[in-house]
Design an enzyme around this catalytic site. Structure first.
Site, PDB file in Angstrom:
ATOM      1  N   GLY A  23       0.702  -1.266  -0.069  1.00 49.35           N
ATOM      2  CA  GLY A  23      -0.037   0.098   0.066  1.00 49.35           C
ATOM      3  C   GLY A  23       0.954   1.107  -0.141  1.00 49.35           C
ATOM      4  N   CYS A  24       1.881   1.478   0.812  1.00 53.56           N
ATOM      5  CA  CYS A  24       2.776   2.493   0.891  1.00 53.56           C
ATOM      6  C   CYS A  24       3.468   2.549  -0.394  1.00 53.56           C
ATOM      7  CB  CYS A  24       3.647   2.278   1.954  1.00 53.56           C
ATOM      8  SG  CYS A  24       3.001   2.259   3.615  1.00 53.56           S
TER       9      CYS A  24
END
Length: 137
Positions: A47-48
């Site tokens: 996600g990052c």
């Protein structure tokens, strides 16, 4: 999840912390520029990475709006540099290893993952205007 963000009418909390190169970055030194300050849990996680690559790919749009983007996580500067190198990121990442800045901004809190609870950074973005007044999240 109960987070305690700074009030919108309050100036954004100032901080000084190292970037990916170990150089100190101070928020108030950026006065005169808008700042997108985004908190993320951990470098090089799926996600990052998606979030960082999206910012990388739109950097010119931020620059056109007199805006600096800073990502901040509890990662050490050396890990941040590896993240930048691996994904060719074109903006600075800041280290908040003791999560004191995350606490100032109210984004350090209880998280749940796969049935386990732990303390960590919540994924939150703050828009700080050029005069240093917090404009929202």
């Amino acid at each position: 999840m109960s987070l305690n963000f700074p009030p919108l009418e309050q100036s954004a909390p100032d901080f000084t912390t190292p970037d990916q190169n170990g150089n100190n970055v101070t928020l108030n030194a950026l006065k005169g520029k808008n700042v997108v300050l985004y908190f993320y849990p951990k470098a090089m996680t799926p996600g990052c990475t998606v979030q960082a690559c999206g910012i990388r790919d739109t950097r010119s749009e931020y620059e056109a709006l007199n805006t600096v983007v800073l990502g901040i996580s509890p990662d050490a500067p050396s890990r941040l540099q590896k993240f930048i190198d691996k994904y060719d990121l074109n903006f600075d990442l800041l280290s908040d290893e003791d999560h004191s800045i995350a606490e100032q901004y109210g984004v350090w809190g209880l998280k749940k993952f796969m049935g386990k609870e732990f303390m960590g950074i919540q994924r939150v973005t703050f828009i700080i205007d050029a005069s240093r007044e917090s404009s929202g999240m």
